[in-house]
Structures are given as C-alpha cells and as structure tokens.
Motif scaffolding. Structure first.
Motif, short mmCIF file in Angstrom:
data_model
loop_
_atom_site.label_atom_id
_atom_site.label_comp_id
_atom_site.label_asym_id
_atom_site.label_seq_id
_atom_site.Cartn_x
_atom_site.Cartn_y
_atom_site.Cartn_z
N TRP A 57 0.80 -1.20 0.00
CA TRP A 57 0.02 -0.04 0.11
C TRP A 57 0.96 1.26 -0.07
O TRP A 57 0.47 2.24 -0.90
CB TRP A 57 -0.89 0.19 1.23
CG TRP A 57 -2.22 -0.96 0.98
CD1 TRP A 57 -2.19 -2.29 1.65
CD2 TRP A 57 -2.85 -1.32 -0.15
NE1 TRP A 57 -3.11 -3.18 1.18
CE2 TRP A 57 -3.86 -2.38 0.15
CE3 TRP A 57 -3.36 -0.33 -1.11
CZ2 TRP A 57 -4.80 -2.91 -0.81
CZ3 TRP A 57 -4.47 -0.65 -1.77
CH2 TRP A 57 -5.11 -2.08 -1.82
N PRO A 58 1.86 1.34 0.79
CA PRO A 58 2.77 2.64 0.39
C PRO A 58 3.45 2.70 -0.68
O PRO A 58 3.55 3.81 -1.29
CB PRO A 58 3.69 2.31 1.85
CG PRO A 58 3.21 1.47 2.89
CD PRO A 58 2.34 0.60 2.00
N ALA A 59 3.81 1.57 -1.19
CA ALA A 59 4.42 1.43 -2.59
C ALA A 59 3.51 1.73 -3.64
O ALA A 59 3.56 2.78 -4.65
CB ALA A 59 5.19 0.07 -2.86
N LEU A 60 2.20 1.40 -3.60
CA LEU A 60 1.03 2.02 -4.50
C LEU A 60 0.80 3.41 -4.40
O LEU A 60 0.74 4.15 -5.49
CB LEU A 60 -0.11 0.97 -4.19
CG LEU A 60 -1.31 1.30 -5.10
CD1 LEU A 60 -0.91 1.02 -6.49
CD2 LEU A 60 -2.57 0.81 -4.55
N ILE A 100 3.37 7.04 -19.35
CA ILE A 100 3.29 7.11 -17.98
C ILE A 100 2.03 6.29 -17.23
O ILE A 100 2.43 5.60 -16.22
CB ILE A 100 2.79 8.49 -17.47
CG1 ILE A 100 3.94 9.42 -17.76
CG2 ILE A 100 2.34 8.54 -15.79
CD1 ILE A 100 3.42 10.99 -17.62
N GLY A 101 1.14 5.98 -18.09
CA GLY A 101 0.00 4.95 -17.44
C GLY A 101 0.61 3.52 -17.80
O GLY A 101 0.32 2.80 -16.75
N GLY A 102 1.22 3.23 -18.79
CA GLY A 102 2.12 1.91 -18.91
C GLY A 102 2.99 1.69 -17.75
O GLY A 102 3.18 0.64 -17.27
N ALA A 103 3.86 2.78 -17.56
CA ALA A 103 4.84 2.35 -16.36
C ALA A 103 4.20 2.49 -15.20
O ALA A 103 4.68 1.62 -14.27
CB ALA A 103 5.81 3.65 -16.47
N TYR A 104 3.09 3.19 -14.98
CA TYR A 104 2.56 2.99 -13.65
C TYR A 104 1.88 1.47 -13.36
O TYR A 104 2.18 1.08 -12.47
CB TYR A 104 1.26 3.75 -13.47
CG TYR A 104 0.30 3.94 -12.22
CD1 TYR A 104 0.71 4.06 -11.07
CD2 TYR A 104 -0.98 3.30 -12.62
CE1 TYR A 104 0.20 3.82 -9.89
CE2 TYR A 104 -1.73 3.06 -11.20
CZ TYR A 104 -1.13 3.58 -10.10
OH TYR A 104 -1.79 3.25 -9.14
N LEU A 105 1.15 0.96 -14.46
CA LEU A 105 0.81 -0.46 -14.28
C LEU A 105 1.98 -1.35 -13.93
O LEU A 105 1.71 -2.33 -13.32
CB LEU A 105 -0.13 -0.76 -15.66
CG LEU A 105 -1.29 -0.11 -15.89
CD1 LEU A 105 -1.85 -0.60 -17.25
CD2 LEU A 105 -2.20 -0.45 -14.81
N SER A 107 4.71 -0.74 -12.44
CA SER A 107 5.19 -0.27 -10.99
C SER A 107 4.15 -1.01 -10.19
O SER A 107 4.51 -1.27 -9.16
CB SER A 107 5.23 1.15 -10.97
OG SER A 107 4.05 2.04 -10.65
N VAL A 108 2.81 -1.11 -10.43
CA VAL A 108 2.08 -1.71 -9.57
C VAL A 108 2.12 -3.14 -9.58
O VAL A 108 2.15 -3.81 -8.52
CB VAL A 108 0.35 -1.26 -10.22
CG1 VAL A 108 -0.48 -2.24 -9.30
CG2 VAL A 108 0.17 -0.04 -9.96
N VAL A 109 2.54 -3.93 -10.78
CA VAL A 109 2.88 -5.15 -10.63
C VAL A 109 4.23 -5.25 -9.76
O VAL A 109 4.50 -6.41 -8.85
CB VAL A 109 2.96 -5.80 -11.97
CG1 VAL A 109 3.73 -6.93 -12.26
CG2 VAL A 109 1.91 -5.74 -12.76
N LEU A 110 5.23 -4.54 -10.00
CA LEU A 110 6.50 -4.53 -9.28
C LEU A 110 6.29 -4.17 -7.79
O LEU A 110 7.01 -4.91 -7.00
CB LEU A 110 7.58 -3.81 -9.85
CG LEU A 110 8.02 -3.99 -11.12
CD1 LEU A 110 8.93 -2.75 -11.93
CD2 LEU A 110 8.76 -5.32 -11.22
N ALA A 111 5.36 -3.37 -7.47
CA ALA A 111 5.02 -3.27 -5.94
C ALA A 111 4.43 -4.25 -5.47
O ALA A 111 4.62 -4.74 -4.30
CB ALA A 111 4.10 -2.03 -6.03
N ALA A 112 3.51 -5.14 -6.13
CA ALA A 112 2.95 -6.32 -5.60
C ALA A 112 3.83 -7.47 -5.45
O ALA A 112 3.63 -8.24 -4.47
CB ALA A 112 1.74 -6.78 -6.44
N THR A 113 4.92 -7.59 -6.52
CA THR A 113 5.91 -8.72 -6.30
C THR A 113 7.03 -8.45 -5.63
O THR A 113 7.30 -9.22 -4.65
CB THR A 113 6.18 -9.22 -7.73
OG1 THR A 113 6.80 -7.91 -8.35
CG2 THR A 113 4.97 -9.65 -8.61
N SER A 114 7.54 -7.14 -5.63
CA SER A 114 8.96 -6.92 -4.97
C SER A 114 8.66 -5.75 -3.99
O SER A 114 9.82 -5.35 -3.33
CB SER A 114 9.87 -6.81 -5.81
OG SER A 114 9.72 -5.48 -6.78
#
Length: 125
Positions: A57-60, A100-105, A107-114
C-alpha cells in the motif's frame, strides 16, 4: 517586424505574427512544474513517513503520486499550448500520459511482487 529566425512558428492563414514567444512557453512550463513540485516535493514530504514504509500500500501510494504528478504536468502543458489558436495538433502534449500509465501499471505489478516504490528509488539517489 518580420518574424525572422527567432524561433517559434510563423506564417499561417491569419496573416499576423503567429509564433510562440519563449516567455509564453516558459510560463506554460512553470505552470505545469508548479503542480508537479507541489505533489512531488510538498505532498511527498508530508507523506514521507507513510511512503517510506515497506509493503504494497505505501508503494502503491508512492507510485500513484508520481504518475499523477507527471500526468498533471503533461496535461497542463497541453492546456497552455491549446489556448493558442494558430497551433495545430497540440494533443501531442498529452501522448506521454499513455507511457506514464503503462509505466504505472508496471510499477503496480512490481509493487505487488517486490515492493517497488518510486519514493524509495528517488530517496536512494
């Protein structure tokens, strides 16, 4: 005065001096940069104790803050140049929002995994 080689666009069907003055371009940039600075310097500083925590949640929240700030800059730049009636295709200033939207998506996957967080990335520099 002729529009000489001082930059900007000249000519067009209006018959007047149709070019973007550098002060106007600088003002458009500063207007977009002001909102970006408020989000990434002021709001991020206030939320720093929350954003530096580990977890999804903080990463998101951090990644959302960066995506919103960069998108706002692009959108405000578009609005500034869209006010000039002699400029064509000003919507190109909004095209980076897709990246930016693609990079955000991503980053959400990376936030969830790492636990990837833009704040951690910038704070470590």
């Amino acid at each position: 005065l002729p529009s000489g080689g001082r930059g900007g666009r000249s000519g067009g069907s209006g018959g007047g001096d149709e070019r973007v003055e550098w002060l106007y371009a600088f003002d458009v940039h500063c207007n977009g940069l002001f909102v970006l600075s408020l989000l990434l310097h002021v709001l991020q500083y206030l939320l720093l104790p929350l954003l530096l925590r580990r977890g999804f949640w903080p990463a998101l929240l951090s990644n959302t803050l960066y995506a919103a700030a960069l998108s706002a800059y692009c959108y405000l730049t578009f609005l500034g140049y869209n006010e000039l009636p002699f400029l064509r295709s000003t919507e190109v200033f909004v095209f980076p929002v897709v990246a930016i939207g693609g990079a955000y998506l991503v980053s959400v996957v990376l936030a969830a995994t790492s636990g990837f967080s833009c704040t951690w990335l910038v704070a470590s520099i």
